[in-house]
Design a protein around this motif. Structure first.
Motif, PDB file in Angstrom:
ATOM      1  N   TYR A 283     -14.991  -0.524  10.557  1.00 54.42           N
ATOM      2  CA  TYR A 283     -15.259   0.770  11.192  1.00 54.42           C
ATOM      3  C   TYR A 283     -14.228   1.071  12.275  1.00 54.42           C
ATOM      4  N   ASP A 284     -14.001   0.108  13.161  1.00 56.37           N
ATOM      5  CA  ASP A 284     -13.061   0.326  14.268  1.00 56.37           C
ATOM      6  C   ASP A 284     -11.653   0.585  13.752  1.00 56.37           C
TER       7      ASP A 284
ATOM      8  N   ALA B   6      -7.134   4.287  12.587  1.00 54.49           N
ATOM      9  CA  ALA B   6      -6.060   4.606  11.652  1.00 54.49           C
ATOM     10  C   ALA B   6      -6.219   5.943  10.939  1.00 54.49           C
ATOM     11  N   TRP B   7      -7.439   6.445  10.854  1.00 57.21           N
ATOM     12  CA  TRP B   7      -7.675   7.628  10.002  1.00 57.21           C
ATOM     13  C   TRP B   7      -6.782   8.813  10.335  1.00 57.21           C
TER      14      TRP B   7
ATOM     15  N   GLU C 277      -3.010   7.807   9.319  1.00 57.46           N
ATOM     16  CA  GLU C 277      -2.695   7.232   8.010  1.00 57.46           C
ATOM     17  C   GLU C 277      -3.355   7.938   6.831  1.00 57.46           C
ATOM     18  N   PHE C 278      -4.505   8.574   7.057  1.00 58.44           N
ATOM     19  CA  PHE C 278      -5.270   9.088   5.928  1.00 58.44           C
ATOM     20  C   PHE C 278      -5.524  10.589   5.944  1.00 58.44           C
ATOM     21  N   ALA C 279      -5.610  11.177   7.124  1.00 62.42           N
ATOM     22  CA  ALA C 279      -6.072  12.565   7.218  1.00 62.42           C
ATOM     23  C   ALA C 279      -5.210  13.523   6.396  1.00 62.42           C
TER      24      ALA C 279
END
Length: 308
Positions: free
Chosen positions: A274-275, A280-281, A284-286
């Motif tokens: 979770y952390d 990173a979201w 790295e992912f959005a």
């Protein structure tokens, strides 16, 4: 290359897209089993095929139950001696937002579209495989099954499920020489007639006038006849090597849809806690998140629906 000597079943072919598919298959030489729940429109479709010199019979029954699938295949074999092509087109709509959709709304659409496709294809394949001469399965999907659509939980689930089944069938039926493909039609039908955005195109077709170029070219939106050619092609010997595909067609446009692939792949030693995801979201992912639904360009001024 014609379809002379071929025998086809087209479910939901009393009117609209299904009728156009049946007529095109017959025009190219196939004998056709027409299917509808309305005896009058089924008879009209048979008469239209006979009027162009084709051969056709009708099965009046709702698609979904195994009994209907058996009747369709038995009719093809009894009246025409064989079955080569199955087009699963029958469908209904019960649109509603998720929180207002009833069990019956959901079950009815799933039963006709998804179960109806499954039972009919299963019965057709049970005839085709032992005969050893291959066959063609053409299942009708929808942009909604590919992209989602507001108010169509049931329809989206059914159409996405059909595409998933087609991909599996392409693998299972390859050795038998039976192809399985999905077609995503975009055309003026009773289903699109209620959408104001398409009113100019729907009105033009209803009046026997050309569909405006904006719809045909920019949106890939045309008539039922624009879809029928692809259905006939996929049912022919010319498409013997085409299987497991999802092909969109409408107006002047044809599209081969990609199969789902990962848009982004990232690794982290020890896994994604979770952390770690919170941190990173954003970076790295959005930016890899995918869109949903369809968006359309603004209509040219002369094609906009009149407002009161």
């Amino acid at each position: 290359m014609s379809l002379d000597g071929k025998v086809a079943i087209v479910t939901g072919s009393g009117r609209g897209l299904g009728r156009a598919y049946a007529l095109e298959l017959a025009r190219l030489g196939a004998s056709v089993v027409v299917n509808d729940v309305d005896a009058r429109v089924a008879a009209d479709a048979v008469a239209a095929i006979q009027a162009i010199g084709g051969r056709a019979v009708a099965v009046v029954a709702p698609v979904g139950p195994t009994a209907t699938a058996v009747e369709l295949v038995d009719t093809a074999v009894r009246d025409f001696g064989r079955l080569d092509i199955l087009v699963t087109n029958a469908g209904v709509l019960r649109d509603s937002v998720l929180w207002k959709m009833s069990d019956d709304d959901f079950d009815t659409v799933i039963d006709v579209h998804l179960r109806g496709t499954f039972t009919t294809v299963r019965e057709a394949v049970r005839h085709m495989r032992p005969r050893g001469e291959g066959g063609r399965i053409v299942c009708i999907g929808s942009p909604t099954g590919q992209r989602g659509n507001f108010g169509q939980t049931n329809y989206a689930a059914a159409k996405a499920g059909i595409v998933g089944m087609v991909r599996s069938w392409a693998l299972e039926l390859k050795r038998a020489g039976i192809t399985a493909n999905a077609v995503i039609p975009v055309a003026a039908t009773a289903m699109t007639a209620t959408i104001p955005y398409f009113s100019a195109a729907v009105t033009a077709e209803a009046n026997g006038e050309p569909v405006p170029e904006f719809f045909r070219h920019d949106l890939g939106f045309g008539t039922s006849d624009d879809v029928a050619g692809l259905i006939a092609f996929l049912g022919s010997d010319a498409a013997a090597t085409v299987t497991g595909q999802v092909i969109g067609v409408g107006g002047d446009r044809l599209q081969i849809w990609t199969h789902p692939e990962a848009a982004l792949t990232a690794y982290r030693e020890g896994g994604w806690s979770y952390d770690a995801l919170v941190k990173a979201w954003p970076s790295e992912f959005a930016n890899a998140l995918q869109s949903v639904g369809e968006s359309f360009p603004e209509l040219p001024a002369d094609l906009r629906p009149a407002t009161s």
